[in-house]
Design an enzyme around this catalytic site. Sequence first.
Site, mmCIF file in Angstrom:
data_model
loop_
_atom_site.group_PDB
_atom_site.id
_atom_site.type_symbol
_atom_site.label_atom_id
_atom_site.label_comp_id
_atom_site.label_asym_id
_atom_site.label_seq_id
_atom_site.Cartn_x
_atom_site.Cartn_y
_atom_site.Cartn_z
ATOM 1 N N ASP A 34 0.849 -1.187 0.000
ATOM 2 C CA ASP A 34 0.000 0.000 0.000
ATOM 3 C C ASP A 34 0.890 1.245 0.000
ATOM 4 O O ASP A 34 2.068 1.168 0.363
ATOM 5 C CB ASP A 34 -0.910 -0.023 1.227
ATOM 6 C CG ASP A 34 -1.883 1.136 1.236
ATOM 7 O OD1 ASP A 34 -2.490 1.410 0.185
ATOM 8 O OD2 ASP A 34 -2.037 1.775 2.292
ATOM 9 N N ASP A 36 -0.209 5.217 0.735
ATOM 10 C CA ASP A 36 -0.457 6.203 1.784
ATOM 11 C C ASP A 36 -0.345 5.560 3.158
ATOM 12 O O ASP A 36 -1.001 4.553 3.442
ATOM 13 C CB ASP A 36 -1.859 6.807 1.621
ATOM 14 C CG ASP A 36 -1.953 7.741 0.430
ATOM 15 O OD1 ASP A 36 -1.020 8.526 0.220
ATOM 16 O OD2 ASP A 36 -2.964 7.675 -0.298
#
Length: 292
Positions: A34, A36
């Site tokens: 991922d 952010d």
Amino acid sequence: MGPDKGKRFGADRGGTHGIIRRMDLKTVRTLLIDGDGVLWRANDPLPGLGGFFEALARQGIAWGLLTNNASLSVASYVEKLAGFGVQAQPDQVFTSAVVAADYLQQVCPPGSPIYVIGEAGLKEAILAAGFIVHSGEEQPDKAAAVVAGIDRALTYNKLKVATRLIRGQGVLFIGTNPDTTFPTPDGLVPGAGSILAALAAATGQEPLIVGKPAPTMFQVAMQHLGAARETTAVLGDRIETDIEGAQALGLGTILVLSGVTTREEAERSSIRPDLILEDITALTAELEKATA
């Protein structure tokens, strides 16, 4: 992606925990990461980013970026990573915007009008998939679907148009991802899930989610990267999307506490990651230790 890919959207994920397996870092050959809260916060790289990717290269671990953020194009993410000193290829980046556009191709005739609440990345992906995009405050005469994601220029009139299309015309309602917030240097701010919640309340209809934790994004990334379930792990900062979605597919799971989830929340959750670490610097150390 296979002829049955469209059938996997919205599929039953097999309960809260899915097909859980215990992960050994020594066996990880592919890492689905991922963005952010894991690699960066807004436009700032998190500490240890360069060393983390250097460790992956040394150990021959393939990787892909899986992001629910539909606001940027694939090219923008490649450029963002390059700005942090990380070289990525477009086929290593998987966004919920791209997955949403791909799903539309499965269920809507080519050239259909689509009403979009979202930013450039989502609009560009849907246009590139061969559809007509409407995104203003005027209601189009018809639409095949409403697709909603993060929109920092959201207005009441946009919500009104989408609501009328969903309620009045019964069009397909698609959400890029359910993330209610995302981390910034100033703290958590509303995410796509907050916009979807408003539309769900106004229409009485829940959206079909195409991003994490739905299985499709993980499956598409694994197929493109040539990854096997037994040697693939997911690295994320959000239990209810990154970790839950990965566990449902029997993938290894690593939670970092540099983003949304706190240690207290992780310890209270019924969803148990294989590994909980402070950040990617700590993960780099663990990877080095596992292969020493």
